[in-house]
Design a protein around this motif. Sequence first.
Motif, PDB file in Angstrom:
ATOM      1  N   LYS A 116       0.820  -1.202   0.000  1.00 28.28           N
ATOM      2  CA  LYS A 116       0.000   0.000   0.000  1.00 28.28           C
ATOM      3  C   LYS A 116       0.858   1.259   0.000  1.00 28.28           C
ATOM      4  CE  LYS A 116      -3.255   0.264   2.995  1.00 28.28           C
ATOM      5  NZ  LYS A 116      -4.243   0.123   4.089  1.00 28.28           N
ATOM      6  N   LEU A 117       1.974   1.200   0.698  1.00 28.37           N
ATOM      7  CA  LEU A 117       2.876   2.344   0.773  1.00 28.37           C
ATOM      8  C   LEU A 117       3.567   2.605  -0.563  1.00 28.37           C
ATOM      9  CD1 LEU A 117       3.574   4.207   3.107  1.00 28.37           C
ATOM     10  CD2 LEU A 117       5.590   2.840   3.509  1.00 28.37           C
ATOM     11  N   VAL A 118       3.958   1.551  -1.266  1.00 25.20           N
ATOM     12  CA  VAL A 118       4.589   1.702  -2.579  1.00 25.20           C
ATOM     13  C   VAL A 118       3.582   2.244  -3.589  1.00 25.20           C
ATOM     14  CG1 VAL A 118       5.644   0.422  -4.478  1.00 25.20           C
ATOM     15  CG2 VAL A 118       6.352  -0.022  -2.153  1.00 25.20           C
ATOM     16  N   TYR A 119       2.339   1.739  -3.535  1.00 28.94           N
ATOM     17  CA  TYR A 119       1.279   2.278  -4.392  1.00 28.94           C
ATOM     18  C   TYR A 119       1.077   3.772  -4.142  1.00 28.94           C
ATOM     19  CZ  TYR A 119      -0.774  -1.915  -6.512  1.00 28.94           C
ATOM     20  OH  TYR A 119      -1.011  -3.023  -7.265  1.00 28.94           O
ATOM     21  N   SER A 120       1.061   4.155  -2.870  1.00 32.84           N
ATOM     22  CA  SER A 120       0.857   5.550  -2.512  1.00 32.84           C
ATOM     23  C   SER A 120       1.998   6.434  -3.001  1.00 32.84           C
ATOM     24  CB  SER A 120       0.717   5.676  -0.998  1.00 32.84           C
ATOM     25  OG  SER A 120       0.614   7.016  -0.609  1.00 32.84           O
ATOM     26  N   ALA A 121       3.232   5.947  -2.876  1.00 27.73           N
ATOM     27  CA  ALA A 121       4.381   6.721  -3.344  1.00 27.73           C
ATOM     28  C   ALA A 121       4.324   6.916  -4.858  1.00 27.73           C
ATOM     29  CB  ALA A 121       5.678   6.023  -2.961  1.00 27.73           C
TER      30      ALA A 121
END
Length: 128
Positions: free
Chosen positions: A57-62
């Motif tokens: 989820k964090l990589v998607y957000s970045a």
Amino acid sequence: MIKNSSSGKEVKVLAQHICMSVLKARRVIDQIRGRSYEETLMILELMPYRASYPILKLVYSAAANANHNMGLNEADSFISKAEVNRSTIVKKLRPRARGRSYLIKRPTCHITIVLKDKSKSFFDQSKI
């Protein structure tokens, strides 16, 4: 947070107070550090660990922040820096026999991921 540095544009994303152990999150983060965006997504979706979902989820957000705020292409980005730091420990009391209590400790962690544009950083290194 978005930074414009001399070595190209980078996007920094921070997730705080994720309820998991630092060692379990580092096991996943060590696998994706330095890899491209698409390769990272494939690795995280196929990993059998529970820690991979918040990192995914964090990589998607970045990538979404890089695309929306700076107009960067996700295909040209890679993970330049990924780290996991220890956070506070959530303490709860569980009732036990004879009026006693048992302390439950839930460790939390902070996850930081920095996404850089691949094409611009390679051009800057070739000038040296």
